[in-house]
Each structure stands twice: as structure tokens, then as C-alpha cells.
Design an enzyme around this catalytic site. Structure first.
Site, mmCIF file in Angstrom:
data_model
loop_
_atom_site.group_PDB
_atom_site.id
_atom_site.type_symbol
_atom_site.label_atom_id
_atom_site.label_comp_id
_atom_site.label_asym_id
_atom_site.label_seq_id
_atom_site.Cartn_x
_atom_site.Cartn_y
_atom_site.Cartn_z
ATOM 1 N N ASP A 197 -6.590 -10.812 7.777
ATOM 2 C CA ASP A 197 -6.131 -11.995 7.792
ATOM 3 C C ASP A 197 -5.516 -12.511 9.135
ATOM 4 O O ASP A 197 -5.971 -11.990 10.232
ATOM 5 C CB ASP A 197 -4.697 -11.835 6.852
ATOM 6 C CG ASP A 197 -3.509 -10.938 7.394
ATOM 7 O OD1 ASP A 197 -3.853 -10.163 8.691
ATOM 8 O OD2 ASP A 197 -2.447 -10.887 7.098
ATOM 9 N N TYR A 248 -10.604 -11.654 1.499
ATOM 10 C CA TYR A 248 -9.328 -11.240 1.652
ATOM 11 C C TYR A 248 -8.606 -10.563 0.554
ATOM 12 O O TYR A 248 -8.258 -9.319 0.679
ATOM 13 C CB TYR A 248 -8.289 -12.303 2.243
ATOM 14 C CG TYR A 248 -6.850 -11.732 2.156
ATOM 15 C CD1 TYR A 248 -6.465 -11.075 3.293
ATOM 16 C CD2 TYR A 248 -6.006 -12.066 1.162
ATOM 17 C CE1 TYR A 248 -5.176 -10.660 3.352
ATOM 18 C CE2 TYR A 248 -4.806 -11.575 1.330
ATOM 19 C CZ TYR A 248 -4.410 -10.847 2.414
ATOM 20 O OH TYR A 248 -3.040 -10.521 2.572
ATOM 21 N N GLU A 271 -0.585 -10.506 -3.111
ATOM 22 C CA GLU A 271 -1.759 -10.855 -2.278
ATOM 23 C C GLU A 271 -2.013 -12.266 -2.413
ATOM 24 O O GLU A 271 -2.356 -13.112 -1.514
ATOM 25 C CB GLU A 271 -2.605 -9.758 -2.287
ATOM 26 C CG GLU A 271 -2.646 -8.603 -1.984
ATOM 27 C CD GLU A 271 -2.030 -8.546 -0.328
ATOM 28 O OE1 GLU A 271 -2.324 -9.325 0.448
ATOM 29 O OE2 GLU A 271 -1.514 -7.479 -0.256
#
Ligand code: SF4
Length: 374
Positions: free
Chosen positions: A148, A130, A47
Site C-alpha cells: 500500500d 491489495y 481492509e
């Protein structure tokens, strides 16, 4: 929090929406190495790398990274230069620096255990909404919606949203909508399915609405206005900064300097140089900047190349010169470190992408003046 006139899918439809999305994902998702596990460490790596970067670019970096640092402890033990070298070319180096800092905190202060709650995790460097939501939902099943660029685009089309996707103050609207639809039994899979739908079907330029499992819910599709969404606020013109850099030669070695840790490209090595002043000629700027940054007096032997590179908020044009050392001792003003290296050792150091664009050229035997004289 929806804008006036934007109604959510009816609650009974939301159940259908989740079912269809998850069924589509089950059949169509890409088999990616970080999707084979629920271990938070590889999920976190993926990520961090995936922010602002595409899957096909990230995959080889991820595999190399896991190979070199198979555990969080191994990663925390590594020195920052090694980490930056592994990250070289991915860009956004603050991500790597923060990730490394966070890993060290976990190993030194948390017995090596990655927090399994959003608030504990968010206290670590580099953990924003996020990353926090993605890692916590995928690894630990926490019910947190991920937003996102892909999710925003899908939501903007599903709801014909007027909120511009590129404005930070729209984020809350997208987050609220994503949260409304989130599958609380399997939030990690739901989040990945939303992002995958955006990446594979609801793409920026050519959404494949005929193959989309969501078309029956999609306002933009049903009204024939897909090409009008997402909305974007006009972005400011990206300025171009003109830079001069020098390959300073002395006794068979070249000079490289290291950028301070804080700030753009922090901790990376580069060839010394800097911005041109108004009306200044690039070769003179090269000599002046090297003097100011390193204390050395150099002369220019040749113009090697001009490269162009785009960062998020500005572009650079860089003139690169072959320079000979004339006099002086190193007195750093700006960089945190320097080294005289042989060109054969250059791969041991991490450089910004702009430098990587001309490094292959200076490796060539015949390019630098000292080689020409041989
Ligand atoms: Fe995107 Fe088209 Fe699907 Fe709507 S129907 S979500 S615009 S791909």
C-alpha cells in the site's frame, strides 16, 4: 525486480530486518479492533475501509458496521441502501457496492465460506492485489506481500528507489521487494508491521529516523537523502467542475434523486442538478438541469450556499439554490429513482459528501423560503 544500482539487503541482513521489524511491531503497534481476530470477515471489512482512508476515520465506521452486521450473512441480507447509509462519508462507494455483491455471492453460492486461497478470493467483485493479499495473509497466513502507500514509501526510502510511487507501472518493483522481505512464517503480522512502520515512523513529511528500527538498513537515511524519497511523477492539474443543485420544494417536501448504480457515487441520493455549460450562469444551469433530469419546471427563490469538495481526480464547486416547484410530472432522465421527502427524514438516505456539506444548512428552520413565510 530492482532498478539498476539498487541492491537488496544481503540475505543475512534480511533475517535481521524481519526480526527487528517484528520486535518493533510487537511493542509499538496500535491496538485496533480488527487486530483482535483472525476471522476473515472483520479483517476484510477493515481492509476495504482502509483503502485510501486513515485509521482514525475508519475506526468508528468499522465498529458501527460490526454492530449492525455482525456476520457475513447479516451483511449479505441487508439492502444496498442500508449499506450505503452505513458507508456515508467514507467515500469511494464502489468499495461498499462490490463488498456487498461479494458477500451475497459467498452466502448464495459458497455456503457462506470466505475462500481461503488468493485465486478463489480474487474472483469476487472488488478483490484486487491489495485486499486479496491483506485478507489472505492476515486471516489465513498465506505468504502474500501487501503493498500500500505506506509500504511503498518505506521501501522507496530503504532502497533509495527511483521508481515513482504514484505510477501504476512501478507497482511490480515495490511488490517484488516487499515479497523478498516477507516473513513466510507469519506473513500477516509482517505485512501489518510494514504498514504500521509507514504510518507511525516513516511518515510522509516527518519520518522519525532516530526512532526507526530499520535505520541501519536504510539507504536514504545512511546517505542523508531521506527528504528526496519517495519519488513522485508530476501529477496532472486537478480540474474543477462547476455544478448547480436545487432544493426543490413542494407541499412541505423536497425532491431527492438517486444516482445510477454504476459509476461515481452510484446508488447514493442527491439533490438534482448538474454541470454548468460553457458561459452559463449557475442559477440558469440549475433550472435547466432539473428540467432535463426530472422533467420538472422550477423557479429559483434564493442562492443558499456555495460549497467546494475534492474528489481524487477532480474538484467541484457547487452552487446550491432554494427552488420552488412550478409545474410538470417527474420523468427521470439519468437518475434511477426519486423521492419527495420531509427534511426531518433526510437521515434515512445516504448522500455524497458534497451534499452532506450543505444538508446541515437546509435543516435550519429559517433557511428555506417556506420556513421564512411561516
Ligand atoms: Fe523511514 Fe527513516 Fe526508517 Fe529509513 S530510517 S525507513 S527513512 S523512518
Amino acid at each position: 525486480m530492482l532498478s539498476p544500482g539498487q541492491t537488496a539487503i544481503h540475505p543475512s541482513q534480511i533475517i535481521q530486518f524481519k526480526k527487528k521489524l517484528l520486535a518493533w511491531y510487537e511493542l509499538n503497534h496500535r491496538k485496533l479492533p480488527w487486530r483482535e481476530t483472525r476471522d476473515p470477515y472483520p479483517i476484510w471489512i477493515s481492509e476495504v475501509m482502509l483503502q485510501q482512508t486513515q485509521v482514525k476515520t475508519v475506526t468508528p465506521y468499522f465498529l458501527n458496521f460490526m454492530d449492525r452486521f455482525p456476520t457475513l450473512e447479516a451483511f449479505a441480507r441487508a439492502d444496498l441502501q442500508t449499506v450505503l447509509k452505513m458507508w456515508e462519508g467514507l467515500g469511494y462507494y464502489a468499495r461498499a457496492r462490490n463488498f456487498h455483491k461479494a458477500a451475497r455471492i459467498i452466502v448464495e453460492e459458497m455456503k457462506g465460506v470466505i475462500p481461503d486461497d488468493f485465486h478463489g478470493f480474487q474472483k469476487l467483485p472488488g478483490i484486487g492485489d491489495y485486499i486479496g493479499s491483506a485478507v489472505q495473509s492476515i486471516a489465513f497466513g498465506r505468504p502474500l506481500a501487501v503493498v500500500d502507500g505506506n509500504v511503498k514509501r518505506v521501501m522507496a526510502r530503504l532502497y533509495s528507489m527511483e521508481a515513482p510511487v504514484n505510477k501504476p507501472n512501478s507497482h511490480g518493483q515495490f511488490k517484488a521487494l516487499a515479497d523478498l522481505h516477507l516473513d513466510r512464517h507469519d506473513p500477516g503480522t509482517f505485512n501489518q508491521a510494514m504498514m504500521e512502520l509507514g504510518a507511525l515512523v516513516c511518515s510522509p513529511k516527518a519520518p522519525d529516523c532516530n526512532a526507526c528500527p530499520m535505520s541501519e538498513f536504510c539507504k536514504a537515511f545512511l546517505s542523508g537523502t531521506v527528504d528526496q524519497f519517495p519519488k513522485r511523477a508530476a501529477s496532472r492539474k486537478v480540474p474543477t467542475v462547476h455544478i448547480a443543485a436545487g432544493i426543490v420544494r413542494k407541499n412541505g417536501k423536497v425532491l431527492i434523486t438517486r444516482r445510477k448504480l454504476n459509476g461515481l457515487l452510484g446508488g447514493l441520493w442527491e439533490f438534482p442538478g448538474g454541470k454548468l455549460e460553457k458561459g452559463e450562469e449557475a442559477s440558469l444551469a440549475c433550472i435547466r438541469e432539473i428540467k432535463e433530469e426530472t422533467g420538472l419546471t422550477v423557479g429559483i427563490d434564493a442562492h443558499l450556499t456555495t460549497i467546494h469538495h475534492a474528489y481524487t481526480h477532480f474538484k467541484i464547486k457547487m452552487d446550491v439554490y432554494d427552488c420552488r416547484y412550478i409545474s410538470g410530472r417527474i420523468r427521470l432522465n439519468g437518475p434511477m429513482d426519486f423521492k419527495w421527502i420531509r427534511l426531518t427524514d433526510i437521515d434515512q438516505f445516504a448522500f455524497p459528501k458534497a451534499n452532506l456539506k450543505f444538508i446541515p444548512l437546509i435543516r435550519e428552520e429559517s433557511v428555506l423560503i417556506w420556513n421564512k413565510k411561516k
